[in-house]
Design a protein around this motif. Structure first.
Motif, PDB file in Angstrom:
ATOM      1  N   GLN A   1       0.841  -1.194   0.000  1.00 53.76           N
ATOM      2  CA  GLN A   1       0.000   0.000   0.000  1.00 53.76           C
ATOM      3  C   GLN A   1       0.876   1.244   0.000  1.00 53.76           C
ATOM      4  O   GLN A   1       1.981   1.243   0.563  1.00 53.76           O
ATOM      5  CB  GLN A   1      -0.915   0.017   1.231  1.00 53.76           C
ATOM      6  CG  GLN A   1      -1.925   1.161   1.243  1.00 53.76           C
ATOM      7  CD  GLN A   1      -2.792   1.145   2.491  1.00 53.76           C
ATOM      8  OE1 GLN A   1      -2.365   0.739   3.570  1.00 53.76           O
ATOM      9  NE2 GLN A   1      -4.038   1.610   2.363  1.00 53.76           N
ATOM     10  N   LEU A   2       0.391   2.315  -0.635  1.00 51.51           N
ATOM     11  CA  LEU A   2       1.058   3.612  -0.597  1.00 51.51           C
ATOM     12  C   LEU A   2       0.451   4.446   0.521  1.00 51.51           C
ATOM     13  O   LEU A   2      -0.765   4.655   0.552  1.00 51.51           O
ATOM     14  CB  LEU A   2       0.898   4.342  -1.931  1.00 51.51           C
ATOM     15  CG  LEU A   2       1.492   3.665  -3.161  1.00 51.51           C
ATOM     16  CD1 LEU A   2       1.187   4.479  -4.403  1.00 51.51           C
ATOM     17  CD2 LEU A   2       2.989   3.452  -3.004  1.00 51.51           C
ATOM     18  N   ARG A   3       1.308   4.905   1.408  1.00 45.61           N
ATOM     19  CA  ARG A   3       0.853   5.743   2.521  1.00 45.61           C
ATOM     20  C   ARG A   3       1.629   7.056   2.521  1.00 45.61           C
ATOM     21  O   ARG A   3       2.618   7.204   1.830  1.00 45.61           O
ATOM     22  CB  ARG A   3       1.030   5.011   3.861  1.00 45.61           C
ATOM     23  CG  ARG A   3       0.233   3.714   3.969  1.00 45.61           C
ATOM     24  CD  ARG A   3       0.425   3.058   5.331  1.00 45.61           C
ATOM     25  NE  ARG A   3      -0.260   1.770   5.415  1.00 45.61           N
ATOM     26  CZ  ARG A   3      -0.215   0.970   6.480  1.00 45.61           C
ATOM     27  NH1 ARG A   3       0.475   1.342   7.559  1.00 45.61           N
ATOM     28  NH2 ARG A   3      -0.861  -0.185   6.472  1.00 45.61           N
ATOM     29  N   ASN A   4       1.142   8.007   3.337  1.00 41.03           N
ATOM     30  CA  ASN A   4       1.751   9.350   3.392  1.00 41.03           C
ATOM     31  C   ASN A   4       1.876   9.926   1.977  1.00 41.03           C
ATOM     32  O   ASN A   4       2.915  10.476   1.590  1.00 41.03           O
ATOM     33  CB  ASN A   4       3.123   9.303   4.076  1.00 41.03           C
ATOM     34  CG  ASN A   4       3.068   8.756   5.478  1.00 41.03           C
ATOM     35  OD1 ASN A   4       2.093   8.982   6.204  1.00 41.03           O
ATOM     36  ND2 ASN A   4       4.093   8.013   5.879  1.00 41.03           N
ATOM     37  N   VAL A   5       0.810   9.812   1.218  1.00 45.50           N
ATOM     38  CA  VAL A   5       0.812  10.293  -0.165  1.00 45.50           C
ATOM     39  C   VAL A   5       0.736  11.820  -0.165  1.00 45.50           C
ATOM     40  O   VAL A   5      -0.113  12.409   0.504  1.00 45.50           O
ATOM     41  CB  VAL A   5      -0.375   9.703  -0.953  1.00 45.50           C
ATOM     42  CG1 VAL A   5      -0.314  10.155  -2.407  1.00 45.50           C
ATOM     43  CG2 VAL A   5      -0.369   8.185  -0.858  1.00 45.50           C
ATOM     44  N   ARG A   6       1.620  12.462  -0.909  1.00 45.70           N
ATOM     45  CA  ARG A   6       1.636  13.919  -0.952  1.00 45.70           C
ATOM     46  C   ARG A   6       1.946  14.403  -2.369  1.00 45.70           C
ATOM     47  O   ARG A   6       2.654  13.730  -3.131  1.00 45.70           O
ATOM     48  CB  ARG A   6       2.651  14.478   0.045  1.00 45.70           C
ATOM     49  CG  ARG A   6       4.034  13.891  -0.101  1.00 45.70           C
ATOM     50  CD  ARG A   6       4.753  13.834   1.252  1.00 45.70           C
ATOM     51  NE  ARG A   6       6.035  13.148   1.126  1.00 45.70           N
ATOM     52  CZ  ARG A   6       6.157  11.833   1.233  1.00 45.70           C
ATOM     53  NH1 ARG A   6       5.101  11.065   1.446  1.00 45.70           N
ATOM     54  NH2 ARG A   6       7.345  11.272   1.121  1.00 45.70           N
ATOM     55  N   VAL A   7       1.436  15.578  -2.667  1.00 46.74           N
ATOM     56  CA  VAL A   7       1.617  16.191  -3.979  1.00 46.74           C
ATOM     57  C   VAL A   7       2.419  17.475  -3.810  1.00 46.74           C
ATOM     58  O   VAL A   7       2.035  18.358  -3.031  1.00 46.74           O
ATOM     59  CB  VAL A   7       0.265  16.509  -4.638  1.00 46.74           C
ATOM     60  CG1 VAL A   7       0.478  17.156  -6.005  1.00 46.74           C
ATOM     61  CG2 VAL A   7      -0.562  15.245  -4.785  1.00 46.74           C
ATOM     62  N   GLU A   8       3.524  17.582  -4.542  1.00 46.60           N
ATOM     63  CA  GLU A   8       4.281  18.829  -4.610  1.00 46.60           C
ATOM     64  C   GLU A   8       3.949  19.490  -5.940  1.00 46.60           C
ATOM     65  O   GLU A   8       4.221  18.939  -6.999  1.00 46.60           O
ATOM     66  CB  GLU A   8       5.784  18.561  -4.501  1.00 46.60           C
ATOM     67  CG  GLU A   8       6.221  18.121  -3.117  1.00 46.60           C
ATOM     68  CD  GLU A   8       7.737  18.048  -2.989  1.00 46.60           C
ATOM     69  OE1 GLU A   8       8.432  18.367  -3.983  1.00 46.60           O
ATOM     70  OE2 GLU A   8       8.219  17.681  -1.915  1.00 46.60           O
ATOM     71  N   SER A   9       3.350  20.687  -5.873  1.00 45.94           N
ATOM     72  CA  SER A   9       2.928  21.392  -7.078  1.00 45.94           C
ATOM     73  C   SER A   9       3.638  22.737  -7.170  1.00 45.94           C
ATOM     74  O   SER A   9       4.021  23.337  -6.161  1.00 45.94           O
ATOM     75  CB  SER A   9       1.407  21.589  -7.076  1.00 45.94           C
ATOM     76  OG  SER A   9       0.988  22.214  -5.874  1.00 45.94           O
ATOM     77  N   TYR A  10       3.813  23.211  -8.409  1.00 46.46           N
ATOM     78  CA  TYR A  10       4.540  24.449  -8.674  1.00 46.46           C
ATOM     79  C   TYR A  10       3.736  25.319  -9.644  1.00 46.46           C
ATOM     80  O   TYR A  10       3.138  24.800 -10.599  1.00 46.46           O
ATOM     81  CB  TYR A  10       5.909  24.160  -9.276  1.00 46.46           C
ATOM     82  CG  TYR A  10       6.822  23.374  -8.365  1.00 46.46           C
ATOM     83  CD1 TYR A  10       7.744  24.011  -7.543  1.00 46.46           C
ATOM     84  CD2 TYR A  10       6.747  21.981  -8.313  1.00 46.46           C
ATOM     85  CE1 TYR A  10       8.581  23.288  -6.697  1.00 46.46           C
ATOM     86  CE2 TYR A  10       7.575  21.259  -7.473  1.00 46.46           C
ATOM     87  CZ  TYR A  10       8.483  21.911  -6.669  1.00 46.46           C
ATOM     88  OH  TYR A  10       9.304  21.189  -5.836  1.00 46.46           O
ATOM     89  N   ASP A  11       3.753  26.651  -9.371  1.00 39.58           N
ATOM     90  CA  ASP A  11       3.118  27.566 -10.307  1.00 39.58           C
ATOM     91  C   ASP A  11       4.169  28.109 -11.271  1.00 39.58           C
ATOM     92  O   ASP A  11       5.316  27.674 -11.285  1.00 39.58           O
ATOM     93  CB  ASP A  11       2.388  28.688  -9.561  1.00 39.58           C
ATOM     94  CG  ASP A  11       3.332  29.590  -8.760  1.00 39.58           C
ATOM     95  OD1 ASP A  11       4.578  29.483  -8.943  1.00 39.58           O
ATOM     96  OD2 ASP A  11       2.843  30.408  -7.968  1.00 39.58           O
ATOM     97  N   ALA A  12       3.774  29.102 -12.092  1.00 38.02           N
ATOM     98  CA  ALA A  12       4.679  29.635 -13.107  1.00 38.02           C
ATOM     99  C   ALA A  12       5.881  30.355 -12.500  1.00 38.02           C
ATOM    100  O   ALA A  12       6.919  30.499 -13.159  1.00 38.02           O
ATOM    101  CB  ALA A  12       3.916  30.580 -14.027  1.00 38.02           C
ATOM    102  N   ASN A  13       5.765  30.800 -11.239  1.00 37.63           N
ATOM    103  CA  ASN A  13       6.870  31.481 -10.560  1.00 37.63           C
ATOM    104  C   ASN A  13       7.657  30.545  -9.641  1.00 37.63           C
ATOM    105  O   ASN A  13       8.430  31.002  -8.809  1.00 37.63           O
ATOM    106  CB  ASN A  13       6.344  32.667  -9.746  1.00 37.63           C
ATOM    107  CG  ASN A  13       5.779  33.759 -10.628  1.00 37.63           C
ATOM    108  OD1 ASN A  13       6.269  33.969 -11.735  1.00 37.63           O
ATOM    109  ND2 ASN A  13       4.745  34.435 -10.158  1.00 37.63           N
TER     110      ASN A  13
END
Length: 254
Positions: A128-140
Motif C-alpha cells: 500500500q502507498l501511505r503518506n501520499v503527498r503532492v508537490e505542485s509548482y506555479d509559473a513562478n
C-alpha cells in the motif's frame, strides 16, 4: 521758485528710495527649499500559489515477486491542482504494514500512469502507498505541498520461474501430460516447488478441469488418462493468496 525746487528734490528722493527698496523686496520674496528623497516603488505583483491538490493515487495491478531483486507494480494518479503548471506525487511504500521505501516518486503531471517499487526481500502479502503527498509548482516556481488519501492495498504474490515446462503425448487412447520445473520465487531469491497443477480441456465453450498433476520437490510430475476424442488442453496453476497463477497451453487438439 525755491518752493518748486524743494518739491522736485522731494520727488527725486522718493524715487531713489523706491529704487533702492525694490531689490531688497525682491530678495525678500526668493525662497530656497532642499528636496527630500521620495519612496521608490519596489513592490511587484504576486501570483497566488497553487491551491491544495485533490484526487487519489491507486495501484492498477497486483505485484509479483520474480527474479529481480526489486518488485514493481503500476500506479495511476487522478490529481487536480488549480493554478499549478506541474505536480509530482510522492509516497511511502508499505508492505505488510512496514515501511519499505520512503519518498518514492509514483506519478507526475507528465506521467500520471507510473509505478512503485520496493525490495523483493520485503516479502509477499499486501502492499500500500501511505503518506501520499503532492508537490505542485506555479509559473513562478512557488511550491505547495498537499496530502492525499492512502492508496488501495493490493496483493504481492510469488511468481513462477521462466523454466517451467509442459508436454503432452497421446498414444492411441492414452494421453500423458508431463510438467517440469514448476517453481516459484521466494523473497530471498530462492525457489520453491509448486505441489499441484490442474489439467483442463476445452469442452462446450469452457475450460473444464479433468485431472490433477502432483509434483515432487523439483516441481515435476505427470498424469495419464484415457481419452478417445481430441481436445485442446492446458496445464493450469491456480492463483492463491501467496502464488500468482499462470498456465501453459497446447496450441492444437490432441
Amino acid at each position: 521758485m525755491n518752493r518748486r525746487l524743494s518739491q522736485v528734490a522731494l520727488s527725486a528722493a522718493a524715487a531713489l528710495t523706491l529704487s533702492l527698496a525694490a531689490p531688497v523686496a525682491a530678495q525678500a520674496s526668493d525662497t530656497t527649499v532642499t528636496a527630500k528623497r521620495g519612496p521608490v516603488a519596489t513592490a511587484v505583483s504576486t501570483q497566488a500559489a497553487p491551491a491544495a491538490a485533490s484526487g487519489s493515487v491507486r495501484f492498477t495491478r497486483s505485484a509479483v515477486i520474480g527474479s529481480s531483486t526489486s518488485v514493481y507494480t503500476s500506479t495511476r494518479a487522478s490529481v487536480s491542482v488549480p493554478g499549478a503548471v506541474s505536480w509530482y506525487v510522492y509516497a511511502d511504500v508499505f508492505v505488510n504494514g512496514a515501511a519499505r521505501v520512503r519518498n518514492d516518486l509514483v506519478a507526475s503531471n507528465n506521467y500520471p500512469t507510473g509505478s512503485a517499487s520496493w525490495p523483493r526481500s520485503s516479502g509477499y502479502g499486501k502492499v500500500q502507498l501511505r503518506n501520499v503527498r503532492v508537490e505542485s509548482y506555479d509559473a513562478n516556481y512557488n511550491r505547495t505541498t498537499s496530502r492525499l488519501p492512502d492508496s488501495n492495498a493490493v496483493p504481492v504474490r510469488r511468481g513462477t520461474t521462466y523454466k517451467i515446462a509442459s508436454t503432452i503425448q497421446k498414444r492411441g487412447k492414452k494421453v500423458t501430460i508431463r510438467a517440469k520445473n514448476w517453481k516459484v520465487y521466494n523473497p530471498n531469491g530462492s525457489t520453491s516447488a509448486v505441489r499441484k497443477l490442474t489439467v483442463k480441456r476445452y469442452y462446450k465453450g469452457k475450460w473444464r478441469g479433468v485431472k490433477h498433476i502432483k509434483l515432487n520437490r523439483n516441481g515435476s510430475g505427470k498424469v495419464t488418462f484415457k481419452q478417445k476424442k481430441k481436445f485442446k488442453y492446458r496445464v493450469y496453476l491456480a492463483t492463491t493468496s501467496t502464488i500468482q497463477g499462470t498456465y501453459m497451453y497446447f496450441p492444437r487438439k490432441v
